[in-house]
Design a protein around this motif. Sequence first.
Motif, PDB file in Angstrom:
ATOM      1  N   TYR A 257      -7.354  -2.420   2.174  1.00  0.00           N
ATOM      2  CA  TYR A 257      -5.651  -2.351   1.440  1.00  0.00           C
ATOM      3  C   TYR A 257      -5.649  -3.056   0.883  1.00  0.00           C
ATOM      4  O   TYR A 257      -4.497  -3.655   0.489  1.00  0.00           O
ATOM      5  CB  TYR A 257      -5.161  -2.244   3.459  1.00  0.00           C
ATOM      6  CG  TYR A 257      -5.043  -1.530   4.553  1.00  0.00           C
ATOM      7  CD1 TYR A 257      -4.859  -1.510   5.504  1.00  0.00           C
ATOM      8  CD2 TYR A 257      -5.033  -0.076   3.788  1.00  0.00           C
ATOM      9  CE1 TYR A 257      -4.305  -0.434   5.890  1.00  0.00           C
ATOM     10  CE2 TYR A 257      -5.052   0.857   4.782  1.00  0.00           C
ATOM     11  CZ  TYR A 257      -4.653   0.644   5.793  1.00  0.00           C
ATOM     12  OH  TYR A 257      -4.848   1.813   6.765  1.00  0.00           O
ATOM     13  N   ARG A 258      -6.061  -4.849   0.495  1.00  0.00           N
ATOM     14  CA  ARG A 258      -5.800  -5.337  -0.091  1.00  0.00           C
ATOM     15  C   ARG A 258      -7.462  -5.896  -1.331  1.00  0.00           C
ATOM     16  O   ARG A 258      -8.589  -5.142  -0.854  1.00  0.00           O
ATOM     17  CB  ARG A 258      -6.363  -6.699   0.577  1.00  0.00           C
ATOM     18  CG  ARG A 258      -5.882  -6.399   1.785  1.00  0.00           C
ATOM     19  CD  ARG A 258      -4.254  -7.548   1.201  1.00  0.00           C
ATOM     20  NE  ARG A 258      -3.531  -7.890   2.687  1.00  0.00           N
ATOM     21  CZ  ARG A 258      -2.345  -6.884   2.832  1.00  0.00           C
ATOM     22  NH1 ARG A 258      -2.500  -5.891   2.868  1.00  0.00           N
ATOM     23  NH2 ARG A 258      -1.632  -7.003   4.412  1.00  0.00           N
TER      24      ARG A 258
ATOM     25  N   CYS B 108      -5.731   8.757   6.706  1.00  0.00           N
ATOM     26  CA  CYS B 108      -3.841   9.028   7.372  1.00  0.00           C
ATOM     27  C   CYS B 108      -3.183   8.270   6.598  1.00  0.00           C
ATOM     28  O   CYS B 108      -4.067   6.784   7.754  1.00  0.00           O
ATOM     29  CB  CYS B 108      -4.220   9.438   8.726  1.00  0.00           C
ATOM     30  SG  CYS B 108      -2.351  10.176   9.182  1.00  0.00           S
ATOM     31  N   PRO B 109      -2.556   7.964   6.095  1.00  0.00           N
ATOM     32  CA  PRO B 109      -2.104   6.645   5.210  1.00  0.00           C
ATOM     33  C   PRO B 109      -1.191   5.939   6.536  1.00  0.00           C
ATOM     34  O   PRO B 109      -0.365   6.195   7.868  1.00  0.00           O
ATOM     35  CB  PRO B 109      -0.874   6.403   4.932  1.00  0.00           C
ATOM     36  CG  PRO B 109      -1.367   8.240   3.737  1.00  0.00           C
ATOM     37  CD  PRO B 109      -1.511   8.593   5.148  1.00  0.00           C
ATOM     38  N   PRO B 110      -1.308   4.479   6.779  1.00  0.00           N
ATOM     39  CA  PRO B 110      -0.249   3.885   7.328  1.00  0.00           C
ATOM     40  C   PRO B 110       1.362   3.703   7.263  1.00  0.00           C
ATOM     41  O   PRO B 110       1.594   4.647   6.112  1.00  0.00           O
ATOM     42  CB  PRO B 110      -1.257   2.262   7.490  1.00  0.00           C
ATOM     43  CG  PRO B 110      -1.482   2.105   5.491  1.00  0.00           C
ATOM     44  CD  PRO B 110      -1.748   3.548   5.454  1.00  0.00           C
ATOM     45  N   ASP B 111       1.346   2.870   8.306  1.00  0.00           N
ATOM     46  CA  ASP B 111       3.272   2.331   7.994  1.00  0.00           C
ATOM     47  C   ASP B 111       4.040   4.001   7.532  1.00  0.00           C
ATOM     48  O   ASP B 111       5.133   3.332   6.423  1.00  0.00           O
ATOM     49  CB  ASP B 111       2.753   1.374   7.058  1.00  0.00           C
ATOM     50  CG  ASP B 111       2.322   0.083   7.249  1.00  0.00           C
ATOM     51  OD1 ASP B 111       2.326  -0.731   7.067  1.00  0.00           O
ATOM     52  OD2 ASP B 111       2.631   0.290   8.968  1.00  0.00           O
ATOM     53  N   ASP B 112       3.634   5.227   8.378  1.00  0.00           N
ATOM     54  CA  ASP B 112       4.841   6.172   7.582  1.00  0.00           C
ATOM     55  C   ASP B 112       4.603   6.268   5.944  1.00  0.00           C
ATOM     56  O   ASP B 112       5.387   6.914   5.107  1.00  0.00           O
ATOM     57  CB  ASP B 112       5.977   5.798   8.290  1.00  0.00           C
ATOM     58  CG  ASP B 112       5.883   6.134   9.416  1.00  0.00           C
ATOM     59  OD1 ASP B 112       6.981   5.698   9.900  1.00  0.00           O
ATOM     60  OD2 ASP B 112       5.114   7.050   9.929  1.00  0.00           O
ATOM     61  N   ILE B 113       3.119   6.197   4.811  1.00  0.00           N
ATOM     62  CA  ILE B 113       3.697   6.201   3.128  1.00  0.00           C
ATOM     63  C   ILE B 113       2.797   7.611   3.262  1.00  0.00           C
ATOM     64  O   ILE B 113       2.082   7.643   4.200  1.00  0.00           O
ATOM     65  CB  ILE B 113       3.101   4.882   2.802  1.00  0.00           C
ATOM     66  CG1 ILE B 113       3.515   3.715   3.449  1.00  0.00           C
ATOM     67  CG2 ILE B 113       3.104   4.988   1.609  1.00  0.00           C
ATOM     68  CD1 ILE B 113       2.503   2.327   3.086  1.00  0.00           C
TER      69      ILE B 113
ATOM     70  N   PHE C  68       0.340   6.182  -1.056  1.00  0.00           N
ATOM     71  CA  PHE C  68      -0.300   5.262  -0.862  1.00  0.00           C
ATOM     72  C   PHE C  68      -1.453   5.175  -2.006  1.00  0.00           C
ATOM     73  O   PHE C  68      -1.924   4.355  -2.722  1.00  0.00           O
ATOM     74  CB  PHE C  68      -0.782   5.761   0.813  1.00  0.00           C
ATOM     75  CG  PHE C  68      -2.260   4.867   0.932  1.00  0.00           C
ATOM     76  CD1 PHE C  68      -3.744   5.485   1.170  1.00  0.00           C
ATOM     77  CD2 PHE C  68      -1.665   3.917   1.705  1.00  0.00           C
ATOM     78  CE1 PHE C  68      -4.031   4.463   1.613  1.00  0.00           C
ATOM     79  CE2 PHE C  68      -2.807   2.782   2.158  1.00  0.00           C
ATOM     80  CZ  PHE C  68      -4.025   3.160   2.390  1.00  0.00           C
TER      81      PHE C  68
ATOM     82  N   ALA D 171       0.883  -2.699   3.399  1.00  0.00           N
ATOM     83  CA  ALA D 171      -0.709  -1.657   3.309  1.00  0.00           C
ATOM     84  C   ALA D 171      -1.222  -2.608   2.349  1.00  0.00           C
ATOM     85  O   ALA D 171      -2.441  -2.192   2.307  1.00  0.00           O
ATOM     86  CB  ALA D 171      -0.195  -0.251   3.576  1.00  0.00           C
TER      87      ALA D 171
ATOM     88  N   HIS E 151      -8.195  -0.306  13.938  1.00  0.00           N
ATOM     89  CA  HIS E 151      -8.950   1.071  13.325  1.00  0.00           C
ATOM     90  C   HIS E 151     -10.054   1.952  13.740  1.00  0.00           C
ATOM     91  O   HIS E 151     -10.931   2.588  13.234  1.00  0.00           O
ATOM     92  CB  HIS E 151      -9.517   1.258  11.638  1.00  0.00           C
ATOM     93  CG  HIS E 151      -7.838   0.695  10.713  1.00  0.00           C
ATOM     94  ND1 HIS E 151      -7.919   1.412   9.807  1.00  0.00           N
ATOM     95  CD2 HIS E 151      -7.313  -0.872  10.580  1.00  0.00           C
ATOM     96  CE1 HIS E 151      -6.650   0.505   9.192  1.00  0.00           C
ATOM     97  NE2 HIS E 151      -6.820  -0.516   9.620  1.00  0.00           N
TER      98      HIS E 151
ATOM     99  N   HIS F 279      -2.486   2.885  14.362  1.00  0.00           N
ATOM    100  CA  HIS F 279      -1.920   4.012  13.529  1.00  0.00           C
ATOM    101  C   HIS F 279      -0.514   5.030  14.514  1.00  0.00           C
ATOM    102  O   HIS F 279      -0.882   5.084  16.066  1.00  0.00           O
ATOM    103  CB  HIS F 279      -2.739   5.318  13.533  1.00  0.00           C
ATOM    104  CG  HIS F 279      -2.557   5.381  11.831  1.00  0.00           C
ATOM    105  ND1 HIS F 279      -1.388   6.826  11.928  1.00  0.00           N
ATOM    106  CD2 HIS F 279      -2.893   5.480  10.876  1.00  0.00           C
ATOM    107  CE1 HIS F 279      -1.230   7.716  10.698  1.00  0.00           C
ATOM    108  NE2 HIS F 279      -2.060   6.692   9.847  1.00  0.00           N
ATOM    109  N   PRO F 280       0.282   5.109  14.127  1.00  0.00           N
ATOM    110  CA  PRO F 280       1.444   6.126  14.735  1.00  0.00           C
ATOM    111  C   PRO F 280       0.834   7.124  15.138  1.00  0.00           C
ATOM    112  O   PRO F 280       1.195   8.024  16.160  1.00  0.00           O
ATOM    113  CB  PRO F 280       2.269   6.054  14.649  1.00  0.00           C
ATOM    114  CG  PRO F 280       1.960   5.838  12.481  1.00  0.00           C
ATOM    115  CD  PRO F 280       1.075   5.070  13.214  1.00  0.00           C
ATOM    116  N   GLN F 281       0.293   8.379  14.453  1.00  0.00           N
ATOM    117  CA  GLN F 281      -0.176   9.118  14.913  1.00  0.00           C
ATOM    118  C   GLN F 281      -1.735   9.444  15.480  1.00  0.00           C
ATOM    119  O   GLN F 281      -2.636  10.158  15.529  1.00  0.00           O
ATOM    120  CB  GLN F 281      -0.707   9.600  13.575  1.00  0.00           C
ATOM    121  CG  GLN F 281       0.785  10.451  13.154  1.00  0.00           C
ATOM    122  CD  GLN F 281       0.105  10.954  11.518  1.00  0.00           C
ATOM    123  OE1 GLN F 281      -0.534  11.675  11.546  1.00  0.00           O
ATOM    124  NE2 GLN F 281       1.472  10.873  10.977  1.00  0.00           N
TER     125      GLN F 281
END
Lengths: 327, 382
Positions: A159-160, A194-199, A204, B193, B291, B341-343
């Motif tokens: 991510y960074r 699967c991208p984080p934070d609903d992006i 992403f 992110a 993760h 992760h929400p999913q």
Amino acid sequence: MLVAFLRFLISLPYSQSIRLSFRCTSIPASMGSAAREWVGFKQFPTATQDKLVDLFGKLKEQGVNTLTILVMGKGGVGKSSTVNSLIGERVMNVNSFQAEIVRPVMVSRLRSGFTINIIDTPGLVEGGYVNYPALELIKRFLLNKTIDVLLYVDRLDSYRVDDLDRQIVSAIADGFGKEIWSKSLLVLTHAQLCPPDDISYEVFTSRRSEAVLKTIRTGACIKKRESEDYPIPVGLVENSGRCNKNESDEKVLPNGVAWIPSLVEEIISIATNGSKAIVVDQKLIDGSGSNDRGKLLIPAVIGVQWFIVELIKRAIRADIAKGGRSL
Amino acid sequence: MKGIMDWVFPQLLVKSLASLSPGGFSGPPPVDQRADDIDLTTNSEALPLHSGAPCSIESRRESGTDTTTPQQVVEAASQPCNHYVEGRKTDPLARIEDLKIKLFRLLQRFSLSSDNLLVAKVLYRIHIATSIRAEPPDRVRNTRAKAIAAAQESSGSPELDFSLRILVLGKTGVGKSATINSLLDERKTITSAFQPATDRIQEISGSLNGVRVTFIDTPGFSPSSTSSVRRNRKIMLSVKRFIRRSPPDIVLFVERLDLINMGSCDFPLLKLMTDVFGNAIWFNTLIVMTHASSSLPEGTGGYPVSYESYVNRCSELMQHYIHEAVLDSKLENPVILVENHPQCVKNTRGDAILPNGQVWRSHFMLLCICSKVLSVASIITD
């Protein structure tokens, strides 16, 4: 004038000269396997094979019979896995817990008169610092070869970006010349995520690519206009066996793109983008040593010094004239 | 040239943090006001308040304990008066009993089985500590404690007064703020992110099943390089100042499970942490790996590795680096796996589960509760 000469000496970056003094006297690494028949090509699904045949055919029409690809990046990002995926065979050993490759290896494959050479390299980071000896080793390995494309590999799911990435890019630009970045392609591995934070996936990947590209432009001192003439494309890659497949059994990314033909297409477009291929000769390996930063200031600095020296001279003369009787 | 403050801070920190070590029964003298903060008398309907050692014998008889053997009387009389804690008039064995009741109540609240190996270890350690005073067999007391706990939980009457202060440390982008958000089940702090989102130390409180949990969220450290040392040191010093006022019960060091390999396990950062905070920071640290349900890398030969073996290898690698940083190879830091992760895959009850079937939130609470109980026990028995 002596002062000006000393100033000129100081302006040469000393770090470069320290690196030059490192002379590796070991025997250069083996060339890897000589060009063999590309058996791995048959492993690709038919749809992929057709597309690749198409792309290589276009290259041959332009008279290009060989393609040399250099793969570089920090350790653990997926360079060897990408090479394995592109060749279609398990040529490189892959281990997630230790660096498998300690010296560069070239993999060559021949198919209907077209030779593809891929050079896998050790990771450029060692314990938080850029591994300059590894870079020297790579340069020495590449003596008398021509690099058509540089694949700079990083992970999509990191991510960074940080200063270390910039230092790696800088080291590559110093070692091979800034022009190598006009022949480069950014490869982001682990692309099935699967991208984080609903992006969304597109947002992403574009933001991550932009962050890494910005670091590359900063590290290699690429100016805005140059980056518009030769923009660095991005290739997304998923090397694991879990990669999703489409109806034609091709490996696809979450955005539906079959990534192997797409990556090869980008590679070929870079190889034929008009920018000169990087020829690694002895001069490049010895290194010109200097970077161009501030060179234009040298005449100005000399002029200012001359002016100051003149002022001092005048003051001394005036002083002598005033206080004639002395001692 | 070390100033006087540089010497005083580690001493204070060693005192507060070393007393938290689970095995540290022989640690430095406890910081008494911390013991006072832990309110143990609220559920002591069976345990009378008394002052001084001599009275304790009669009051314990009166409290109606199951066995009042002469042995117990003798050993109660021989209790030296250093157990008399300022402002607290309860006998330490009674406080241990309170603590066990609390433990069983918490296990019940979080639907954790008390037949767990970890709980057994905690009870055993407590047993060892108290059996120095020649206790009758613990099993009797455990069933009694369990019964009291069940009764209190069903009636809900004495307020369970248990709180957790958790300090969260780790590199930037590993998921510290995301873990806090998913534990408290709401977006209490921002995550991003692409750039560091947490830029100052903040306390985030919430309540989980009646337990007051306070997280101390810190700005992430930059990966070690020539330019990041100064910045990381600055962050660490500000964290040190912050926790000096109110030391945390548990320290979490967060890493990403899918990025741990030879290159990414940042040894210079661990060394810097040991230099700034002292060795004591690692004694009560839990390693959190985020993760945790991401796809695993393939092993040699291109075959997928098993989840357990991969997690074990990563844990060993982290533990190895911590041993190198502390220069002590006997340290054991438990590992908690986390997926924010929400999913994330969920089981039939709606709890997020990992690829090995474990409900990670329960395991997290279990480890935190056990750590805190052990540290309180070691304070009481010191």
